[in-house]
Design a protein around this motif. Structure first.
Motif, PDB file in Angstrom:
ATOM      1  N   UNK A   5      38.983 -16.301 -30.917  1.00 34.11           N
ATOM      2  CA  UNK A   5      37.723 -15.751 -31.404  1.00 34.11           C
ATOM      3  C   UNK A   5      36.955 -15.113 -30.252  1.00 34.11           C
ATOM      4  N   UNK A   6      36.472 -13.898 -30.487  1.00 34.30           N
ATOM      5  CA  UNK A   6      35.543 -13.243 -29.565  1.00 34.30           C
ATOM      6  C   UNK A   6      34.145 -13.432 -30.138  1.00 34.30           C
ATOM      7  N   UNK A   7      33.281 -14.074 -29.382  1.00 30.56           N
ATOM      8  CA  UNK A   7      31.911 -14.347 -29.814  1.00 30.56           C
ATOM      9  C   UNK A   7      30.971 -13.465 -29.001  1.00 30.56           C
ATOM     10  N   UNK A   8      30.376 -12.474 -29.655  1.00 33.26           N
ATOM     11  CA  UNK A   8      29.501 -11.544 -28.943  1.00 33.26           C
ATOM     12  C   UNK A   8      28.110 -12.157 -28.814  1.00 33.26           C
ATOM     13  N   UNK A   9      27.654 -12.246 -27.581  1.00 36.16           N
ATOM     14  CA  UNK A   9      26.363 -12.877 -27.296  1.00 36.16           C
ATOM     15  C   UNK A   9      25.608 -12.098 -26.236  1.00 36.16           C
ATOM     16  N   UNK A  10      25.775 -10.771 -26.253  1.00 34.49           N
ATOM     17  CA  UNK A  10      25.177  -9.943 -25.204  1.00 34.49           C
ATOM     18  C   UNK A  10      23.898  -9.243 -25.649  1.00 34.49           C
ATOM     19  N   UNK A  11      23.437  -9.509 -26.875  1.00 34.03           N
ATOM     20  CA  UNK A  11      22.248  -8.825 -27.373  1.00 34.03           C
ATOM     21  C   UNK A  11      20.953  -9.359 -26.780  1.00 34.03           C
ATOM     22  N   UNK A  12      19.929  -8.530 -26.809  1.00 31.62           N
ATOM     23  CA  UNK A  12      18.614  -8.933 -26.303  1.00 31.62           C
ATOM     24  C   UNK A  12      17.834  -9.643 -27.392  1.00 31.62           C
ATOM     25  N   UNK A  13      16.788 -10.344 -26.993  1.00 33.41           N
ATOM     26  CA  UNK A  13      15.938 -11.017 -27.965  1.00 33.41           C
ATOM     27  C   UNK A  13      14.641 -10.276 -28.207  1.00 33.41           C
ATOM     28  N   UNK A  14      14.661  -8.969 -27.990  1.00 28.74           N
ATOM     29  CA  UNK A  14      13.434  -8.178 -28.051  1.00 28.74           C
ATOM     30  C   UNK A  14      12.746  -8.280 -29.405  1.00 28.74           C
ATOM     31  N   UNK A  15      13.511  -8.077 -30.473  1.00 28.27           N
ATOM     32  CA  UNK A  15      12.897  -8.091 -31.807  1.00 28.27           C
ATOM     33  C   UNK A  15      12.476  -9.487 -32.237  1.00 28.27           C
ATOM     34  N   UNK A  17      10.844 -11.218 -30.085  1.00 26.43           N
ATOM     35  CA  UNK A  17       9.684 -11.451 -29.239  1.00 26.43           C
ATOM     36  C   UNK A  17       9.948 -12.425 -28.116  1.00 26.43           C
ATOM     37  N   UNK A  18      11.212 -12.479 -27.656  1.00 27.87           N
ATOM     38  CA  UNK A  18      11.584 -13.397 -26.584  1.00 27.87           C
ATOM     39  C   UNK A  18      11.930 -12.615 -25.321  1.00 27.87           C
ATOM     40  N   UNK A  19      11.790 -13.275 -24.177  1.00 25.27           N
ATOM     41  CA  UNK A  19      12.134 -12.637 -22.913  1.00 25.27           C
ATOM     42  C   UNK A  19      13.464 -13.158 -22.385  1.00 25.27           C
ATOM     43  N   UNK A  20      14.306 -13.639 -23.282  1.00 32.00           N
ATOM     44  CA  UNK A  20      15.637 -14.086 -22.911  1.00 32.00           C
ATOM     45  C   UNK A  20      16.615 -13.563 -23.945  1.00 32.00           C
ATOM     46  N   UNK A  21      17.909 -13.511 -23.615  1.00 28.79           N
ATOM     47  CA  UNK A  21      18.887 -12.990 -24.570  1.00 28.79           C
ATOM     48  C   UNK A  21      18.846 -13.744 -25.885  1.00 28.79           C
ATOM     49  N   UNK A 231      17.596 -11.619 -36.917  1.00 28.40           N
ATOM     50  CA  UNK A 231      17.061 -10.427 -36.258  1.00 28.40           C
ATOM     51  C   UNK A 231      15.572 -10.575 -35.975  1.00 28.40           C
ATOM     52  N   UNK A 232      14.848 -11.166 -36.901  1.00 31.85           N
ATOM     53  CA  UNK A 232      13.400 -11.281 -36.788  1.00 31.85           C
ATOM     54  C   UNK A 232      12.973 -12.748 -36.705  1.00 31.85           C
ATOM     55  N   UNK A 233      11.712 -12.949 -36.411  1.00 27.95           N
ATOM     56  CA  UNK A 233      11.161 -14.304 -36.357  1.00 27.95           C
ATOM     57  C   UNK A 233      11.287 -14.990 -37.715  1.00 27.95           C
ATOM     58  N   UNK A 234      11.112 -14.248 -38.767  1.00 26.62           N
ATOM     59  CA  UNK A 234      11.257 -14.827 -40.116  1.00 26.62           C
ATOM     60  C   UNK A 234      12.677 -15.348 -40.317  1.00 26.62           C
ATOM     61  N   UNK A 235      13.665 -14.581 -39.876  1.00 29.49           N
ATOM     62  CA  UNK A 235      15.053 -15.039 -39.992  1.00 29.49           C
ATOM     63  C   UNK A 235      15.254 -16.358 -39.259  1.00 29.49           C
ATOM     64  N   UNK A 236      14.608 -16.475 -38.089  1.00 27.93           N
ATOM     65  CA  UNK A 236      14.754 -17.692 -37.291  1.00 27.93           C
ATOM     66  C   UNK A 236      14.148 -18.886 -38.023  1.00 27.93           C
ATOM     67  N   UNK A 237      13.037 -18.663 -38.703  1.00 23.19           N
ATOM     68  CA  UNK A 237      12.397 -19.734 -39.468  1.00 23.19           C
ATOM     69  C   UNK A 237      13.301 -20.177 -40.614  1.00 23.19           C
TER      70      UNK A 237
END
Length: 247
Positions: A5-15, A17-21, A231-237
């Motif tokens: 399995x290739x697990x892609x984890x290189x995206x930013x956390x911009x959307x 509202x985080x300052x970490x990936x 993708x969004x804070x709502x998704x995280x909730x």
């Protein structure tokens, strides 16, 4: 058959509202990438894992994933690329030649259940070289185009688009990951589409699209609502509520 399995984890956390990936964003006390890795391992169908992460964070991600007791398979963390397609290509370079099935998964879908992973892998093993999980479309979808009459939307009004088609939603699927491939097919698809990988507006949004560009068939198996994309804070909730239901 050997499955990696290739697990892609290189995206930013911009959307978010985080300052970490994004992959390191906390969900129920664990980073997203670890949730995804644990479920891949729990499927019992993955023999090894390659994680792609932002350059400079390989050691940190290796500590998170590679040392977790529940990720009981070999883990290699490598630098990802500037696009998702480039990141998968980077991961492919570390897939052993004797691998027969490659699953490509996104850390942004951390709760994809082990049963879904097995369903995709099993479909590849039974003779379908490119497989994606998908859910039926429940909303009506419209295909739009710019107004043919050339009547632009007013500067102070809403953007107006012209509907040109209403596709039959019974024939539409919302595609998820993990996606599964015969290794040789995936390598060929990435080689043929390599010229698109560097630019976000040209890069393929999923690996099945690269296989389709070769003119090869892609098949769909049943997806799972838990494989939602964060993708969004709502998704995280919402994902947090799902984690609470699991515990």
């Amino acid at each position: 058959m050997t499955t990696l399995a290739i697990l892609t984890a290189a995206g930013s956390g911009t959307r978010l509202g985080r300052d970490l990936p994004k992959a390191l964003v906390d969900l129920g006390g664990l980073p997203l990438v670890l949730h995804a890795a644990r479920r891949l391992a729990a499927s019992g169908t993955v023999d090894a894992l390659v994680v792609t992460c932002p350059p400079g964070l390989t050691d940190a991600v290796q500590d998170v994933v590679g040392r977790d007791d529940l990720v009981d398979l070999p883990v290699r963390v490598v630098d990802g690329g500037t696009t998702r397609q480039a990141s998968v290509a980077a991961g492919l370079r570390h897939v052993p030649a004797d691998t027969t099935v490659v699953l490509v998964h996104d850390a942004a879908r951390p709760l994809a259940p082990p049963a879904l992973v097995r369903r995709v892998a099993d479909a590849v093993r039974t003779g379908h070289p490119a497989v994606v999980p998908g859910l039926p479309m429940v909303d009506t979808v419209k295909r739009v185009a710019p107004d043919a009459d050339g009547d632009p939307s007013p500067a102070d009004g809403p953007r107006v688009e012209r509907v040109v088609e209403t596709p039959d939603r019974a024939l539409l699927r919302v595609v998820q990951t993990p996606q599964g491939f015969d290794r040789d097919v995936l390598v060929r698809a990435h080689a043929a589409g390599a010229g698109r990988a560097a630019a976000e507006h040209l890069a393929a949004s999923d690996d099945a699209g690269l296989v389709e560009a070769l003119g090869l068939p892609v098949h769909v198996v049943a997806g799972d609502e838990h494989a939602m994309k964060i993708t969004t804070e709502r998704d995280l909730v919402v994902a947090g509520l799902l984690v609470e239901e699991e515990s």
